[in-house]
Scaffold this motif. Structure first.
Motif, short mmCIF file in Angstrom:
data_model
loop_
_atom_site.label_atom_id
_atom_site.label_comp_id
_atom_site.label_asym_id
_atom_site.label_seq_id
_atom_site.Cartn_x
_atom_site.Cartn_y
_atom_site.Cartn_z
N UNK A 1 3.46 2.29 -10.54
CA UNK A 1 2.20 1.94 -9.86
C UNK A 1 1.68 0.59 -10.35
N UNK A 2 1.62 0.41 -11.65
CA UNK A 2 1.08 -0.82 -12.22
C UNK A 2 2.02 -2.01 -11.98
N UNK B 1 0.80 -1.22 0.00
CA UNK B 1 0.00 0.00 0.00
C UNK B 1 0.84 1.27 0.00
N UNK B 2 1.95 1.28 0.74
CA UNK B 2 2.79 2.46 0.79
C UNK B 2 3.46 2.72 -0.57
N UNK B 3 3.88 1.65 -1.25
CA UNK B 3 4.48 1.81 -2.58
C UNK B 3 3.46 2.39 -3.57
N UNK C 1 2.79 6.04 -2.79
CA UNK C 1 3.95 6.83 -3.19
C UNK C 1 4.01 7.05 -4.69
N UNK C 2 3.68 6.02 -5.47
CA UNK C 2 3.69 6.15 -6.94
C UNK C 2 2.70 7.22 -7.40
N UNK D 1 8.28 10.16 -2.13
CA UNK D 1 9.33 9.14 -2.26
C UNK D 1 9.79 8.67 -0.89
N UNK D 2 9.89 9.59 0.04
CA UNK D 2 10.47 9.29 1.35
C UNK D 2 9.67 8.33 2.20
#
Length: 466
Positions: A448-449, A329-331, A334-335, A381-382
Motif C-alpha cells: 500500500x505504502x 486507486x485500484x492498487x 486491493x492492498x 487481488x483479482x
C-alpha cells in the motif's frame, strides 16, 4: 521514409482481435503454471520422488520463467514481438508433450523448465505488444486481457485436472489408452499452444517496433487500423521516441550515476509485491492445502476451481473500471483488501488445533471463515494487483527501454514467485499456515505504502508521453 498524410478511422474489432491473440500467451502462462496442481501427488508417487525433488519439479518452471522473461525483451526488440510469440508457442508445445512423456523426475523437471522459459517469454511479450497496439483510451482494458487470459488459463487447467482425475478415479490411475491420468493433464495444453502459434502468424507486427526498424509505411498501415486519426503525426511522434543508432540493450536501463533508472526500480517493486502477497500459494498448493485441513482430493480440486472462477470474475471487474478509476486507486484498494483477508486467514490458521499428523484441524465455522477469506483475498487481488501490474508494466516505460525494462521487471517477478513458492512448504512444515499467511499480510501492508508514495498514474496517456 515518407508516410502518406491521412486521417484514418480505427477498427475496434480489429484491435480487440489482435490483442486477444497476443493474450493467448497469457492463457498458456496461466495454464502451464496451474496444470501441475492436480498432478503433484501422483507424480511424486509415480516417480518415487522425495519432497525436495517434487518441490524442485514444481519450482523449476519458475526458474525457467525468470530466464525466459529476462531474455524475451531483448529477443523481441531484435526480432520483433510476433516472431517472439511464435518461438514461445513452440516451446509451450514441446514442453507439454515432453512433460506427459517423462520417464522420471529429472527429465520431467527439464521439460517443466523449458515450459517455464515459454511462460516467462509470454509474460513479457503479451503486455508489451498489447500496450503498443492499443489506443490510449482502451489500453488499460486491453492490457487487462493479459491477466484475464492468465486466470482463464488457470481455470481451464484446473477444470481439466478435475475432470480427468474424476473420470480416471485419481490422477495416478490409468485413463485413455491406459496412459496415466496425470500425463493427459499436461497434454491438454497442446491445442492452445498450436492455436497461439497460428494466431501469431496472422497478426501484424507492433507499429512501434516497425518504426524502430525503419518500416514506417507498414507501421502507418497498422496504426490506421488500430488508432486512426492523423497517422503521419503519430508515426512522427513514435519516430522521435525510438530513434537509436544501435540495437537496444540492457545498459539503456542505467542512469548516469550507474544504477538502474528509478522507473525500472518501481517496475521491479510492483513485480515483487505482486508475488510477495502470496497469490501463487493459492494456485500452486491449494489442492494440497485444502486436503491438509480435511477435504478430499476431489473436493480440494473443486474448491480450487471455484477460487479460479472468483479470479476470473474480479479480473472482468478490473477490465470494466481500470480506464475509469485509473491504475493507482485500484492498487491501493486491493492492498487494503488483501491485508484484511490475509490477516483473517493468518489468525484462523494460527489458532486452529492440530491433528495427529500436525495439520491444522478447522472445526466448526473456522473452515468456512478460512474458505471465505481465501476467496475474498483472491477477489481483492483479482481486481487490482493481478491485472493492474501487467497493465502498468506494459505502459509505464518509454519506447526506448520498454522491452528491456519489462524483461528485468518480469524476471524479478518470477524470481519472487520462486522464492514464495519454494519457501511456503518449509514455512508450512516448521511454522504452520498462520505464520505463512502472516508474512503475506505484512507484504500486503507494505505494498500500500509503496504504491501511495512511488507509483504515478498513467491513465489516458500516450506511450510517447511516458
Amino acid at each position: 521514409m515518407v508516410v502518406e498524410n491521412r486521417v484514418a478511422k480505427p477498427s475496434l474489432s480489429y484491435v480487440i482481435l489482435i490483442s486477444v491473440v497476443a493474450a493467448i500467451g497469457g492463457f498458456l502462462f496461466g495454464f502451464d503454471t496451474a496444470v501441475i496442481n492436480g498432478a503433484v501427488a501422483a507424480i511424486q508417487g509415480g516417480f518415487g520422488a522425495t519432497s525436495t525433488q517434487i518441490g524442485f519439479a514444481v519450482s523449476s518452471a519458475l526458474l525457467g520463467s525468470a530466464v525466459g522473461a529476462f531474455f524475451a525483451g531483448q529477443f523481441a526488440d531484435r526480432y520483433g514481438r510476433v516472431k517472439s510469440m511464435m518461438v514461445a508457442s513452440g516451446l509451450f508445445l514441446i514442453s507439454a508433450i515432453g512433460s506427459g512423456l517423462a520417464s522420471g523426475i529429472i527429465d520431467f523437471s527439464v521439460w517443466r523448465l523449458l515450459g517455464g522459459v515459454a511462460v516467462g517469454a509470454a509474460s513479457v511479450i503479451a503486455p508489451a505488444y498489447i500496450a503498443e497496439v492499443a489506443p490510449a483510451h482502451l489500453r488499460g482494458r486491453l492490457g487487462s486481457l493479459q491477466q484475464l487470459a492468465i486466470v482463464v488459463g488457470i481455470f481451464v487447467a484446473l477444470v481439466c485436472d478435475y475432470f480427468i482425475a474424476v473420470a480416471a478415479g485419481s490422477a495416478a490411475s490409468p485413463f485413455w489408452f491406459g496412459v496415466t491420468a496425470w500425463r493427459w493433464m499436461f497434454w491438454t495444453e497442446v491445442p492452445p499452444a498450436l492455436l497461439y502459434g497460428i494466431g501469431a502468424f496472422l497478426i501484424p507486427e507492433s507499429p512501434r517496433y516497425l518504426v524502430a526498424q525503419g518500416n514506417e509505411t507498414q507501421a502507418a498501415r497498422v496504426l490506421a487500423k488500430v488508432e486512426g486519426g492523423d497517422v503521419e503525426r503519430k508515426v512522427a511522434d513514435i519516430r522521435l521516441t525510438v530513434i537509436r543508432e544501435r540495437k537496444p540493450r540492457l545498459s539503456d536501463l542505467l542512469s548516469r550515476s550507474g544504477g538502474l533508472l528509478a522507473i525500472v526500480w518501481i517496475g521491479i517493486g510492483l513485480s515483487i509485491f505482486q508475488q510477495f502477497v502470496g497469490i501463487n500459494v493459492i494456485f500452486y498448493y491449494s489442492s494440497v492445502l485444502w486436503r491438509s485441513v480435511g477435504f478430499s482430493e476431489a473436493d480440494s480440486l473443486w474448491i480450487t476451481v471455484i477460487t479460479s472462477v472468483t479470479n476470473i470474475v474480479t479480473t472482468l471487474i478490473a477490465i470494466a473500471f481500470v480506464d475509469k478509476f485509473g491504475r493507482k486507486p485500484l492498487l491501493l484498494l486491493g492492498s487494503v483488501g488483501m491485508f484484511l483477508t490475509l490477516g483473517t486467514m493468518a489468525t484462523v490458521f494460527a489458532n486452529a488445533p492440530l491433528d495427529a499428523a500436525g495439520n491444522p484441524n478447522l472445526v466448526g465455522t473456522s473452515g468456512l471463515v478460512a474458505l471465505l477469506a481465501a476467496n475474498l483475498y483472491v477477489f481483492c487481488f483479482g481486481f487490482s494487483w493481478g491485472p493492474i501490474v501487467w497493465v502498468l508494466l506494459g505502459e509505464m516505460f518509454n519506447n526506448k527501454i520498454r522491452g528491456a525494462a519489462l524483461s528485468v521487471a518480469a524476471a524479478m517477478q518470477w524470481i519472487a514467485n520462486f522464492m514464495v513458492s519454494t519457501t511456503f512448504p518449509v514455512i508450512l512444515k516448521n511454522f504452520g499456515l498462520g505464520s505463512a499467511y502472516g508474512l503475506y499480510t505484512i507484504a500486503a501492508a507494505i505494498s500500500f505504502f509503496f504504491v501511495f508514495m512511488l507509483v504515478r498514474e498513467t491513465k489516458g496517456k500516450q506511450l510517447e508521453e511516458m
